[in-house]
Design an enzyme around this catalytic site. Structure first.
Site, PDB file in Angstrom:
ATOM      1  N   HIS A 281     -69.394 -14.502  21.840  1.00  0.00           N
ATOM      2  CA  HIS A 281     -70.832 -14.500  22.099  1.00  0.00           C
ATOM      3  C   HIS A 281     -71.257 -15.794  22.775  1.00  0.00           C
ATOM      4  O   HIS A 281     -72.169 -15.797  23.600  1.00  0.00           O
ATOM      5  CB  HIS A 281     -71.605 -14.282  20.802  1.00  0.00           C
ATOM      6  CG  HIS A 281     -71.595 -12.846  20.390  1.00  0.00           C
ATOM      7  ND1 HIS A 281     -71.880 -12.418  19.128  1.00  0.00           N
ATOM      8  CD2 HIS A 281     -71.313 -11.734  21.106  1.00  0.00           C
ATOM      9  CE1 HIS A 281     -71.785 -11.091  19.085  1.00  0.00           C
ATOM     10  NE2 HIS A 281     -71.440 -10.668  20.268  1.00  0.00           N
ATOM     11  N   ARG A 418     -86.376  13.763  37.600  1.00  0.00           N
ATOM     12  CA  ARG A 418     -85.415  14.850  37.404  1.00  0.00           C
ATOM     13  C   ARG A 418     -85.802  15.610  36.142  1.00  0.00           C
ATOM     14  O   ARG A 418     -86.052  14.996  35.092  1.00  0.00           O
ATOM     15  CB  ARG A 418     -83.997  14.282  37.251  1.00  0.00           C
ATOM     16  CG  ARG A 418     -82.969  15.374  37.080  1.00  0.00           C
ATOM     17  CD  ARG A 418     -81.580  14.820  37.096  1.00  0.00           C
ATOM     18  NE  ARG A 418     -81.253  14.140  35.856  1.00  0.00           N
ATOM     19  CZ  ARG A 418     -80.108  13.485  35.648  1.00  0.00           C
ATOM     20  NH1 ARG A 418     -79.208  13.413  36.604  1.00  0.00           N
ATOM     21  NH2 ARG A 418     -79.869  12.903  34.500  1.00  0.00           N
ATOM     22  N   ARG A 547     -65.952  13.730  32.916  1.00  0.00           N
ATOM     23  CA  ARG A 547     -66.346  12.336  33.151  1.00  0.00           C
ATOM     24  C   ARG A 547     -66.190  11.449  31.926  1.00  0.00           C
ATOM     25  O   ARG A 547     -66.132  10.225  32.049  1.00  0.00           O
ATOM     26  CB  ARG A 547     -67.767  12.254  33.722  1.00  0.00           C
ATOM     27  CG  ARG A 547     -68.841  12.784  32.814  1.00  0.00           C
ATOM     28  CD  ARG A 547     -70.126  13.024  33.563  1.00  0.00           C
ATOM     29  NE  ARG A 547     -71.010  11.854  33.539  1.00  0.00           N
ATOM     30  CZ  ARG A 547     -72.228  11.854  34.029  1.00  0.00           C
ATOM     31  NH1 ARG A 547     -72.719  12.920  34.636  1.00  0.00           N
ATOM     32  NH2 ARG A 547     -72.993  10.789  33.953  1.00  0.00           N
ATOM     33  N   CYS A 579     -77.698   8.760  44.011  1.00  0.00           N
ATOM     34  CA  CYS A 579     -78.160   8.149  42.766  1.00  0.00           C
ATOM     35  C   CYS A 579     -77.048   8.026  41.729  1.00  0.00           C
ATOM     36  O   CYS A 579     -77.283   7.572  40.623  1.00  0.00           O
ATOM     37  CB  CYS A 579     -79.361   8.892  42.194  1.00  0.00           C
ATOM     38  SG  CYS A 579     -78.979  10.570  41.727  1.00  0.00           S
TER      39      CYS A 579
HETATM   40  C1  PEP Z   1     -74.758  11.903  38.507  1.00  0.00           C
HETATM   41  O1  PEP Z   1     -74.234  12.897  38.011  1.00  0.00           O
HETATM   42  O2  PEP Z   1     -74.230  11.211  39.408  1.00  0.00           O
HETATM   43  C2  PEP Z   1     -76.089  11.460  38.051  1.00  0.00           C
HETATM   44  C3  PEP Z   1     -76.745  10.503  38.669  1.00  0.00           C
HETATM   45  O3  PEP Z   1     -76.609  12.057  36.957  1.00  0.00           O
HETATM   46  P1  PEP Z   1     -76.164  11.772  35.443  1.00  0.00           P
HETATM   47  O4  PEP Z   1     -75.237  10.592  35.460  1.00  0.00           O
HETATM   48  O5  PEP Z   1     -77.427  11.532  34.695  1.00  0.00           O
HETATM   49  O6  PEP Z   1     -75.495  13.051  35.071  1.00  0.00           O
HETATM   50 MG    MG Z   2     -75.304  14.325  36.777  1.00  0.00          MG
END
Ligand code: PEP
Ligand code: MG
Length: 617
Positions: A281, A418, A547, A579
């Protein structure tokens, strides 16, 4: 409207024990700060929660016990919730944990670059970059006892320390989590006893420290020392760090987090630790206070060093610099300071490439506070408002939604909202999605909204009511076929008609995160007003790798994803942004700007530096 929806009703308190498997996805592992936040969240519920891993079952209220499991990235554990509303609590805590993992920013180890000094140098590991030039001062503390103080029990001193840490943890400062972590250590079982003497308390601290020695949690030792110091202070015993008023470089064995806070307020030029760790820390605080600092493996011999150099950029410490070395280091220091403050100072300036293209750097946000933070970091708008976070704990009422959207809309002119993106790894405690074998390929995003039409209509109504005629972009997530978009837009139009709201300023678009959209861009171009590429999910679906998968990984800058971006921009005539996380990776910024992308939406803290990067393209 379908009557047959999995309606948003709270589950009755029937299931008593719920066990869920969760996986550590942060590369830092399940370490002290997220553990403390998790424990703090568990405390809010009147149920028994335990964590099962490595054939052990430990209470989810005991920070040291969870820490001792040593859970690393890729490890899984079972979260067992026992009590009324177990299902609801389990679902909430699972979501909270996943968000904790996502938010746990990777601790970057600074890369060192070459520098040529005339004098011989000691090589060290960089904690925080920068250059310092000043006399060397050794760490010295002075003990002072305030005998005029009314004496209090050790228990009271511990409680006062916990109150003090709670207060510190409430600050908006990004380091406040460190104080929450310390408070949770002090709230754990080992310290919940009536210490008969100070020695007894010190023995407990020492025995906890012994358990951490030679483990990967060695860096937490200084937190225990810090706690000891804080408790002693309430008993009238203070250890005061002796520091000069003039610029200096501090040489210490290691530092306590509270000591870093203290030196940050002085004319500190640099820190050398003979025994620190990069992840402690104290090191985190040195980085966030921008104090050039290094760890060395050897000891610096006793002696007077009237002017030394700490060049944490190159990893050099020079105890006996020549005049040329000093000139060189001072020049470098000036240049670094200028660069560091430049991008933050320039954050509101237009972002124009060398060839004259104007690029918008927008922010990904989740609620009113993060939208305010985006403003502070110079966002040109909001490129992605992930509304599911407004819904995560309990279903917000229509008025609560309107209020939140309105506050966010007032901050910027360019806003993309969104609609709820639930399903896959994101669930809501009050929505019952039937168990699916492949939730990432199941009822997610717009598919769920089309099933949960009451919820969807209410969200659209809230957005419409909040927009007040302002141009707002509404984006549907996880669209894979034209029909889904058309149906969602039809519902939106019928909501507006039913409530007599003018939505002529509302644009409707979709995320591109399912590969089928890329192959049907010509078809979608006829329907949508805009797109935003969600590279996070797009990568998952391109490679068929979940993911959040603990072991299978794809590089987010993979050439495949880059080619997909190129195909997309070459085959659409509609406004488009990116994004997903890739938008903030500076190594690929030039490539994506050169393809033609002019709108990037990233997390707020990346904005100043990304803007500077773009200005040089
Ligand atoms: C994505 O899938 O790249 C995204 C921006 O949306 P999320 O990460 O909220 O699924
Ligand atoms: Mg997404």
């Amino acid at each position: 409207m379908k009557q047959m929806n999995f309606i948003t009703k709270l589950l009755k308190p029937k299931q008593k024990i719920i066990t869920t498997t969760l996986t550590i996805t942060s590369s830092n592992g399940f370490h002290l700060r997220p553990i403390a936040k998790f424990v703090n969240e568990v405390k809010k519920f009147d149920v028994k929660v335990t964590i099962i891993a490595l054939n052990q079952e430990v209470s989810a209220l005991q920070v040291p016990k969870i820490l001792s499991l040593g859970l690393d990235k890729g490890d899984s554990f079972k979260l067992k919730v026992d009590g009324e509303k177990a299902q609801e609590v389990s679902s909430y805590l699972s979501n909270f944990f996943k968000k904790l993992m996502e938010d746990d920013t990777k601790i970057e180890i600074a890369k060192q670059e070459e520098e040529s000094y005339q004098s011989s140098t000691i090589i060290g590991h960089t904690i925080a970059k920068g250059v310092g030039v000043a006399p060397l001062v050794r760490y010295r503390v002075k003990m002072s006892i305030d005998s005029s103080r009314e004496s209090i029990s050790i228990r009271d001193a511990i409680n006062l320390t916990k109150d003090e840490l709670l207060e510190l943890s409430k600050s908006k400062d990004k380091n406040s989590e460190i104080f929450l972590a310390q408070k949770e250590i002090l709230s754990s079982e080992v310290f919940n006893q009536d210490f008969q003497s100070l020695d007894n308390f010190k023995l407990t601290i020492n025995s906890e420290i012994e358990k951490l020695k030679d483990t990967k949690f060695e860096s937490r030792i200084s937190d225990y020392r810090d706690l000891e110091k804080r408790v002693l202070k309430h008993l009238g015993i203070k250890y005061i760090l002796e520091l000069p008023d003039t610029p200096y470089i501090l040489l210490a064995d290691d530092l306590l987090p509270s000591e870093v806070e203290q030196i940050a307020k002085t004319s500190i030029e640099g820190v050398i630790l003979e025994n620190g760790t990069l992840m402690s820390h104290a090191s985190i605080l040195l980085r966030s206070n921008n104090i050039p600092s290094m760890i060395i493996e050897s000891k610096i011999e006793d002696g007077i060093y009237s002017y030394i150099i700490v060049d944490a950029n190159s990893g050099d410490i020079i105890l006996n610099p020549t005049d040329r070395d000093i000139r060189r280091a001072k020049e470098k220091k000036r240049r670094i300071k200028m660069e560091q403050s430049k991008s933050y100072a320039n954050r509101f300036a237009p972002t124009i490439t060398l060839s004259g293209r104007k690029i918008k750097v927008l922010a990904n946000v989740t609620d009113v506070n993060s939208a305010k933070e985006a403003k502070e970091y110079g966002a040109d708008g909001i490129g992605l408002l992930r509304t599911e976070f407004l819904f995560s704990r309990k279903k917000p009422t229509l008025d609560e939604q309107i209020r939140a959207y309105r506050e966010i809309f007032e901050l910027f002119d360019d806003i993309t909202v969104r609609t709820l993106d639930i399903g896959g790894d994101k669930s809501l405690p009050y929505i019952n999605i039937p168990k699916e074998n492949n939730p990432f390929l199941g009822v997610r995003g717009i598919r769920l909204s089309l099933q949960e039409e009451i919820l969807f209509r209410e969200q659209l109504l809230a957005i419409f009511k909040a927009h007040g005629g302002k141009r707002v972009k509404i984006m549907f997530p996880m669209v894979s076929q034209k029909e889904e978009f058309k149906k969602a837009k039809e519902i939106a139009q019928s909501v507006a008609k039913e409530h007599n709201i003018d939505i002529s300023n509302i644009l409707f678009g979709i995320m591109i995160e399912v590969p089928s959209v890329i192959l049907a861009l010509r078809v979608f171009d006829k329907e949508v007003d805009f797109y935003s590429v969600g590279t996070n999910d797009l990568t998952q679906y391109l490679f068929a790798i979940e993911r959040t998968h603990p072991t299978l990984k794809v590089d987010i800058t993979s050439p495949v994803v880059i080619s997909a971006l190129k195909i997309i921009i070459d085959n659409t005539t509609k406004p488009i942004s990116i994004c997903g996380e890739l938008a903030g990776v500076e190594e690929v910024t030039k490539e994506i700007i050169d393809m033609g992308y002019s709108n990037l939406s990233v997390s707020s803290k990346l904005i100043p530096s990304l803007k500077d990067k773009i200005r040089l393209i």
